[in-house]
Design a protein around this motif. Sequence first.
Motif, mmCIF file in Angstrom:
data_model
loop_
_atom_site.group_PDB
_atom_site.id
_atom_site.type_symbol
_atom_site.label_atom_id
_atom_site.label_comp_id
_atom_site.label_asym_id
_atom_site.label_seq_id
_atom_site.Cartn_x
_atom_site.Cartn_y
_atom_site.Cartn_z
ATOM 1 N N UNK A 101 0.827 -1.211 0.000
ATOM 2 C CA UNK A 101 0.000 0.000 0.000
ATOM 3 C C UNK A 101 0.857 1.255 0.000
ATOM 4 N N UNK A 102 1.989 1.208 0.690
ATOM 5 C CA UNK A 102 2.916 2.343 0.672
ATOM 6 C C UNK A 102 3.513 2.521 -0.718
ATOM 7 N N UNK A 107 3.396 5.641 -5.786
ATOM 8 C CA UNK A 107 3.086 5.742 -7.211
ATOM 9 C C UNK A 107 2.046 6.833 -7.461
ATOM 10 N N UNK A 108 1.001 6.859 -6.658
ATOM 11 C CA UNK A 108 -0.085 7.831 -6.859
ATOM 12 C C UNK A 108 0.374 9.255 -6.562
ATOM 13 N N UNK A 112 6.290 7.540 -8.560
ATOM 14 C CA UNK A 112 7.500 6.710 -8.462
ATOM 15 C C UNK A 112 7.107 5.277 -8.784
ATOM 16 N N UNK A 113 7.653 4.762 -9.866
ATOM 17 C CA UNK A 113 7.311 3.403 -10.273
ATOM 18 C C UNK A 113 8.353 2.418 -9.752
ATOM 19 N N UNK A 114 7.878 1.294 -9.238
ATOM 20 C CA UNK A 114 8.822 0.287 -8.726
ATOM 21 C C UNK A 114 9.469 -0.474 -9.887
ATOM 22 N N UNK A 115 10.607 -1.064 -9.597
ATOM 23 C CA UNK A 115 11.238 -1.935 -10.594
ATOM 24 C C UNK A 115 10.393 -3.191 -10.730
ATOM 25 N N UNK A 116 10.645 -3.964 -11.754
ATOM 26 C CA UNK A 116 9.853 -5.183 -11.953
ATOM 27 C C UNK A 116 10.056 -6.166 -10.795
ATOM 28 N N UNK A 117 11.259 -6.230 -10.271
ATOM 29 C CA UNK A 117 11.529 -7.111 -9.129
ATOM 30 C C UNK A 117 10.754 -6.647 -7.899
ATOM 31 N N UNK A 118 10.753 -5.333 -7.646
ATOM 32 C CA UNK A 118 9.997 -4.793 -6.504
ATOM 33 C C UNK A 118 8.502 -5.048 -6.678
#
Length: 142
Positions: A101-102, A107-108, A112-118
Motif C-alpha cells: 500500500x505504501x 506511485x499515486x 515513483x514506479x517500482x522496478x519489476x523485481x519490486x
Amino acid sequence: GYTLYQVLFRWVFRHLKHDATFLAYFGSWISLWHLLLILPLVYLADLCQVEHLEVPKGFMAILATAVSACIASTVNVLYLCIVMWGSPMLLPSTNAISVPLTMLLDFVVHRKTPSSTEFVGQMLIVFAVIIILQLHTRAAIP
C-alpha cells in the motif's frame, strides 16, 4: 511475537471485548505512556544529539503534525480492534499489506514506479496475505 501478544491479550481481556469504555480506557493509557515515557526519551535524544528535535512552525506544519497525530491515534485504535476481534494472523497480515500500500501511495502521489523485481515482491506479499487470511475462499461463498 504478534500472535503470542494477541492470544494473551485476548485471553486476559476477553470479558471486555465489547466494552467501549475499556477500549477508551486502554487508548487513554497508551496516550499517557507516550507522554510519560516516549516524550522524555525524545528530549533525551535531542539532549544527547542523537536526533534533533524540531518543533513545527507555521500553520501548515502544525496542521500536518496534528493530522499525523490523529492518524497515529486511529491506527492505535484499529490495532486494538484487530487484536480484540480479529484472527491471530490479522495483525501481522495488516502490517505486511502496508508495504504494498505504501508502494501504491508512492506511485499515486510521487509517480515513483517500482522496478519489476519490486513489483513482483509486492504482489507476492498481497497474494500471501490473501492466502493467509483465506480471503479467496470467503469471496467465493455466496
